[in-house]
Design an enzyme around this catalytic site. Structure first.
Site, PDB file in Angstrom:
ATOM      1  N   LYS A 118      82.913 -55.291   8.261  1.00  0.00           N
ATOM      2  CA  LYS A 118      83.764 -54.293   8.922  1.00  0.00           C
ATOM      3  C   LYS A 118      84.667 -54.957   9.960  1.00  0.00           C
ATOM      4  O   LYS A 118      85.822 -54.570  10.120  1.00  0.00           O
ATOM      5  CB  LYS A 118      82.914 -53.203   9.599  1.00  0.00           C
ATOM      6  CG  LYS A 118      82.149 -52.340   8.628  1.00  0.00           C
ATOM      7  CD  LYS A 118      83.062 -51.352   7.925  1.00  0.00           C
ATOM      8  CE  LYS A 118      82.282 -50.551   6.893  1.00  0.00           C
ATOM      9  NZ  LYS A 118      83.160 -49.913   5.911  1.00  0.00           N
ATOM     10  N   LYS A 202      82.772 -49.568  -7.176  1.00  0.00           N
ATOM     11  CA  LYS A 202      81.841 -48.719  -6.439  1.00  0.00           C
ATOM     12  C   LYS A 202      82.509 -47.365  -6.153  1.00  0.00           C
ATOM     13  O   LYS A 202      83.695 -47.321  -5.815  1.00  0.00           O
ATOM     14  CB  LYS A 202      81.516 -49.435  -5.119  1.00  0.00           C
ATOM     15  CG  LYS A 202      80.539 -48.728  -4.211  1.00  0.00           C
ATOM     16  CD  LYS A 202      80.382 -49.590  -2.943  1.00  0.00           C
ATOM     17  CE  LYS A 202      79.982 -48.780  -1.752  1.00  0.00           C
ATOM     18  NZ  LYS A 202      78.623 -48.509  -1.517  1.00  0.00           N
ATOM     19  N   LYS A 205      85.489 -42.996  -1.521  1.00  0.00           N
ATOM     20  CA  LYS A 205      86.659 -42.193  -1.202  1.00  0.00           C
ATOM     21  C   LYS A 205      87.912 -43.072  -1.116  1.00  0.00           C
ATOM     22  O   LYS A 205      88.983 -42.706  -1.599  1.00  0.00           O
ATOM     23  CB  LYS A 205      86.414 -41.481   0.131  1.00  0.00           C
ATOM     24  CG  LYS A 205      87.518 -40.567   0.562  1.00  0.00           C
ATOM     25  CD  LYS A 205      87.238 -39.964   1.928  1.00  0.00           C
ATOM     26  CE  LYS A 205      86.989 -41.020   2.990  1.00  0.00           C
ATOM     27  NZ  LYS A 205      87.222 -40.592   4.364  1.00  0.00           N
TER      28      LYS A 205
END
Ligand code: TRP
Length: 331
Positions: A118, A202, A205
């Site tokens: 991240k 995967k 969204k």
């Protein structure tokens, strides 16, 4: 007091609806467990801010959380048989996260795989926040407050759970045995825990490759029409490779007849359109009861369920906090 083993899990409310990957990877497990255990299901709304506090993103977290709670209910979680609550309604989560922050090394948090990933995605003048670094500490607090026997999650969460156990061990070592150890509960069946998106990546969204639980049957049909199949299968008679075809992957999970369908695909005895049509029918039937339930839920009903859940969660969490404060000699 219930004699059943206590179980806790959570999902971040990064969007106002859950997709089939969320359901198969974790939520379905929760629904199936709710009668055997004393289940606590949390909408992790504070956790959304660890990656979305930037002014440019600022999602409507309140609306998202309500939507996610509706999907929990639509999927079959029953507030009479389990406790459904929102993280930010139980302030003990923040207090315990603060205190656990005193026993975990910064190096350990910096080395966490999800943090590195991240942090690497943060660009330009965006910041790698203290909150992002502390993500696993907040998650440890979410879990440890309830002293659960097990935590049912998707496979991707395993490193976070390991870190939570390490934090618990450090705390116990320094302040005495407050937190019992807990088990990971991860679906064995890979076709569920690794359900791919419509493009075989995967399901996420951000890839726009999802089937949402709350999509209409028409939307689902449209999405399945655009799904990735065997790229070299142009004509019906061309052989397919079901292992690499999103439609075949879903058939394997939802169609009682999947073995025949796969064999025909491989042999060039069926076209992709036929598979897509059959899948659309099966999946729309599978999702129908969830959609009906979701359609009948109002915001006010859902909010009332969350409030009642928070009250029940607080009963457990406040007990644990009393112990924690005593152990740390704050109280
Ligand atoms: N990190 C989890 C996810 O991204 C969400 C989560 C927050 C969670 N707190 C938790 C999961 C506690 C299990 C237990 O899906």
């Amino acid at each position: 007091m219930s004699a059943k083993p206590r179980i806790l899990s959570g999902m971040r409310s990064t969007s106002d609806r859950l997709h089939l990957g969320n359901y198969e990877g974790a939520l379905r497990n929760w629904v199936e467990m709710q009668d055997q255990v004393d289940m606590f299901c949390m909408v992790a709304d504070w956790h959304v801010l660890t990656t979305a506090a930037d002014a440019e993103i600022h999602p409507d977290i309140a609306a998202n959380s309500l939507g996610v709670a509706k999907d929990f209910l639509a999927a079959g979680l029953d507030p009479k048989r389990c406790t459904i609550f929102r993280q930010s309604d139980v302030k003990e989560h923040a207090e315990l996260a603060l205190l656990l922050g005193m026993v975990v090394g910064v190096g350990k948090l910096e080395a966490a795989p999800t943090f590195k990933e991240k942090a690497a995605e943060v660009t330009g003048d965006h910041i790698v926040s203290y909150g992002l670094l502390g993500y696993p500490v907040l998650q440890a607090a979410d879990i440890l407050l309830y002293k659960p026997e097990g935590v049912p999650v998707g496979r991707d969460q395993a490193p976070h759970l390991e870190l939570s156990r390490e934090i618990a061990r450090s705390f116990n070592h320094l302040f005495g045995e407050v937190f019992p150890m807990f088990k990971d509960i991860i679906p064995e069946d890979e076709s569920r825990s690794k359900l791919p998106g419509l493009d075989m990546r995967k399901m996420s969204k951000s890839y726009d490759n999802c089937i949402y639980l709350s999509d209409s049957p028409e939307e689902t049909s449209k999405r399945i029409k655009s799904a990735f199949t065997t790229p070299t299968k142009i004509a019906k008679s061309d052989p397919g490779i079901p292992e690499g075809c999103a439609v075949c992957q879903y058939l394997k999970l939802y169609s009682p007849d999947w073995e025949r369908q796969w064999a025909e695909d491989r042999a060039g005895e069926r076209g992709c359109m036929q598979s897509k049509q059959e899948l659309t029918e099966i999946l729309n039937e599978y999702l129908r009861p969830m959609r009906e339930r979701r359609g009948s839920l109002t915001d006010a009903d859902t909010e009332a369920i969350l409030q009642d859940g928070a009250r029940r969660a607080r009963e457990v969490a406040s007990e644990t906090m009393n112990e924690v404060r005593r152990a740390m000699r704050i109280a």
